[in-house]
Motif scaffolding. Sequence first.
Motif, PDB file in Angstrom:
ATOM      1  N   PRO A 172      41.778  34.655  41.252  1.00  0.00           N
ATOM      2  CA  PRO A 172      41.356  33.287  40.883  1.00  0.00           C
ATOM      3  C   PRO A 172      39.847  33.151  40.669  1.00  0.00           C
ATOM      4  O   PRO A 172      39.399  32.212  40.012  1.00  0.00           O
ATOM      5  CB  PRO A 172      41.818  32.432  42.071  1.00  0.00           C
ATOM      6  CG  PRO A 172      42.028  33.381  43.194  1.00  0.00           C
ATOM      7  CD  PRO A 172      42.428  34.686  42.570  1.00  0.00           C
ATOM      8  N   MET A 173      39.062  34.100  41.211  1.00  0.00           N
ATOM      9  CA  MET A 173      37.616  33.997  41.041  1.00  0.00           C
ATOM     10  C   MET A 173      37.191  34.306  39.602  1.00  0.00           C
ATOM     11  O   MET A 173      36.106  33.936  39.177  1.00  0.00           O
ATOM     12  CB  MET A 173      36.886  34.926  42.023  1.00  0.00           C
ATOM     13  CG  MET A 173      37.265  34.720  43.493  1.00  0.00           C
ATOM     14  SD  MET A 173      37.575  33.004  43.999  1.00  0.00           S
ATOM     15  CE  MET A 173      35.952  32.294  43.828  1.00  0.00           C
ATOM     16  N   LEU A 174      38.076  34.978  38.861  1.00  0.00           N
ATOM     17  CA  LEU A 174      37.734  35.291  37.468  1.00  0.00           C
ATOM     18  C   LEU A 174      37.606  34.015  36.636  1.00  0.00           C
ATOM     19  O   LEU A 174      36.670  33.869  35.844  1.00  0.00           O
ATOM     20  CB  LEU A 174      38.795  36.227  36.855  1.00  0.00           C
ATOM     21  CG  LEU A 174      38.494  36.684  35.416  1.00  0.00           C
ATOM     22  CD1 LEU A 174      37.230  37.538  35.359  1.00  0.00           C
ATOM     23  CD2 LEU A 174      39.679  37.435  34.822  1.00  0.00           C
ATOM     24  N   ILE A 189      31.092  38.875  44.002  1.00  0.00           N
ATOM     25  CA  ILE A 189      31.322  39.951  44.971  1.00  0.00           C
ATOM     26  C   ILE A 189      32.827  40.156  45.113  1.00  0.00           C
ATOM     27  O   ILE A 189      33.560  39.199  45.410  1.00  0.00           O
ATOM     28  CB  ILE A 189      30.725  39.605  46.354  1.00  0.00           C
ATOM     29  CG1 ILE A 189      29.274  39.145  46.222  1.00  0.00           C
ATOM     30  CG2 ILE A 189      30.823  40.812  47.290  1.00  0.00           C
ATOM     31  CD1 ILE A 189      28.682  38.590  47.515  1.00  0.00           C
ATOM     32  N   THR A 190      33.276  41.385  44.849  1.00  0.00           N
ATOM     33  CA  THR A 190      34.704  41.671  44.989  1.00  0.00           C
ATOM     34  C   THR A 190      34.890  42.750  46.052  1.00  0.00           C
ATOM     35  O   THR A 190      34.150  43.732  46.086  1.00  0.00           O
ATOM     36  CB  THR A 190      35.302  42.160  43.651  1.00  0.00           C
ATOM     37  OG1 THR A 190      34.626  43.351  43.229  1.00  0.00           O
ATOM     38  CG2 THR A 190      35.184  41.106  42.574  1.00  0.00           C
ATOM     39  N   ILE A 193      40.652  45.903  41.087  1.00  0.00           N
ATOM     40  CA  ILE A 193      41.119  45.278  39.838  1.00  0.00           C
ATOM     41  C   ILE A 193      40.025  44.413  39.208  1.00  0.00           C
ATOM     42  O   ILE A 193      39.078  43.999  39.891  1.00  0.00           O
ATOM     43  CB  ILE A 193      42.363  44.382  40.074  1.00  0.00           C
ATOM     44  CG1 ILE A 193      42.113  43.412  41.247  1.00  0.00           C
ATOM     45  CG2 ILE A 193      43.616  45.226  40.312  1.00  0.00           C
ATOM     46  CD1 ILE A 193      43.183  42.334  41.394  1.00  0.00           C
ATOM     47  N   LEU A 194      40.180  44.160  37.916  1.00  0.00           N
ATOM     48  CA  LEU A 194      39.454  43.142  37.153  1.00  0.00           C
ATOM     49  C   LEU A 194      37.947  43.359  37.013  1.00  0.00           C
ATOM     50  O   LEU A 194      37.226  42.439  36.619  1.00  0.00           O
ATOM     51  CB  LEU A 194      39.709  41.736  37.746  1.00  0.00           C
ATOM     52  CG  LEU A 194      41.181  41.295  37.829  1.00  0.00           C
ATOM     53  CD1 LEU A 194      41.286  39.943  38.540  1.00  0.00           C
ATOM     54  CD2 LEU A 194      41.803  41.188  36.436  1.00  0.00           C
ATOM     55  N   GLN A 195      37.456  44.556  37.285  1.00  0.00           N
ATOM     56  CA  GLN A 195      36.007  44.775  37.219  1.00  0.00           C
ATOM     57  C   GLN A 195      35.456  44.551  35.799  1.00  0.00           C
ATOM     58  O   GLN A 195      34.444  43.873  35.628  1.00  0.00           O
ATOM     59  CB  GLN A 195      35.658  46.190  37.692  1.00  0.00           C
ATOM     60  CG  GLN A 195      36.056  46.460  39.141  1.00  0.00           C
ATOM     61  CD  GLN A 195      35.318  45.578  40.132  1.00  0.00           C
ATOM     62  OE1 GLN A 195      34.099  45.633  40.208  1.00  0.00           O
ATOM     63  NE2 GLN A 195      36.033  44.749  40.868  1.00  0.00           N
TER      64      GLN A 195
END
Lengths: 252, 303
Positions: free
Chosen positions: A115-117, A129-130, A139-141
């Motif tokens: 959801p932060m995307l 920050i992930t 994921i999602l980098q």
Amino acid sequence: MKYDAQLFRLEKNEEIAKGIFDFVLYNPQLAQITKEGQFAHVKVDSKTLRRPISICDADNERIRLVFQVKGGGTEILSKAKVGDELDIICPLGHGFDIKKDKKYCLIGGGIGVPPMLYCAKTANNPVVITGFRNKDLVILQEDFKKYTDELYLVTDDGTAGEKGFVTDILKKKIDEVDEVCACGPMVMLKAIAEICKEKGKPCQVSLEERMGCGIGACLVCACKTRTGENGGEEYTHVCKKGPVYKAEEVVF
Amino acid sequence: MADLKVKIGDITFSNPLIAASGTFGFGHEYNEFYPLSKLGGISCKGITLQKRDGNPPPRIAETPSGILNAVGLQNPGVDHFISEDLPWLKQQDTVIIANIAGNTTEDYCKMAEKLSDSDVDMIELNISCPNVKSGGVQFGTSCESVGAITSAVRKYCKKPLVVKLSPNVTDIAEIAKAAEANGADVISMINTLTGMKIDINTRRPIIRNNTGGLSGAAVFPVAVRMVWQVANAVKIPIIGMGGITTWQDAVEMMIAGATALQIGTVLFNDPYAPIKICEGMNKFLDDNNISSVTELTGTIKPW
């Protein structure tokens, strides 16, 4: 009518990490009213309950859901095929409040990262920050890099990015930002909330709880919050009052 | 188009489907999907004399074809219900049933008295909640206690009195007779069956209350059997519930002996279920040349 259950056509189903699936679903009518931090309540064949999944991204036509297989229901869901129509109630809940003129630090832990995307897309070049347990769950980098010049990756065991916790990075960056938004495990959210409180920075957190109806009628997804009369403690419901709360409202 | 109207006493329901207590709040949320007038009635979230916070989470666990829940009667209290929720509900053109639960007989009587002076259409006595420490099901598991609470509340209750029975008893027909003999106008049944689910890794029950009430399709055959047994034992009408998921279930429950129906858990899967069930029943009645849904009630031909 504020709520609706409609069919969404599955356009993409990709396993982007072990047990983590990336769905793109088409339904312009509901996709376009979706906001950061809201969730979709997805019907699963043969299961009594729907599965609440946070919205990873949305535009005027599609929503993107990234979820982890945790049990029988998400496993069935993960086997959906491109072209299938999924019955989804969406969007639900109160999401993140992202202002264009503020500098944000967005933090995701594990399956709280997706959801932060959507927040990163809306916010103005946020610090992101992930954190993950290990390299297999990262994921999602590349997606985040589209919306930020400052992306941090940490893992518990150091097999990807820096070894450590998201809070290690937050402590270094917090003075540079106006506000923090976070989603992930409760222990992580609690630690983030404490750092923000110490520094006097506003913080929004997205919570998770076992859910029933998804709209606030059945009262099962209770969370203790300081939202009663005169700031008294009460149980509110993650699906309706949340999933995003001000950190100071949550009794961790 | 068959006639879906059903009557209980002087009260007419536009169709037999009533939202079951605890699954529908006070109606505001589902009103965002469709007008509540699509429902025959609403049995509101169980209310108590004073506000209750409810149980700590988790309050729900999924089980095969059903769910366990232990909300613990979280509600704003009877006065708040009457002043804040009821005026809006009364404008929704559907039958409003207040569901009341108490710690003591006096609690039930006080609530019945307050609600008798309000605009609710019926009062449903919840003596079958399995998820609270005091009150609830303790009133509902023996003929003596059911008879005593029914007769006590009857003295204060000027509205049609529905007594909602627990299935967690040895002989539900005897319990129903005790309710009928002490002034119940209607029986509603069944509440949830007490159950449990344990996480085999942590060895902890999923639900913080340890046990919860089982509902959903899994309980439907039990509910049908109990409705049939009670229909054979009492003369007052029965509102049948317990796992109704499809229009076929609704028809079956009426054949077993129900005059009206409540549906709950299926709403979490499909908020539009009541509308679909009504459509399905209507078609069944037309296909079978039955002019009114009331003609189904109790038409079972047992072996």
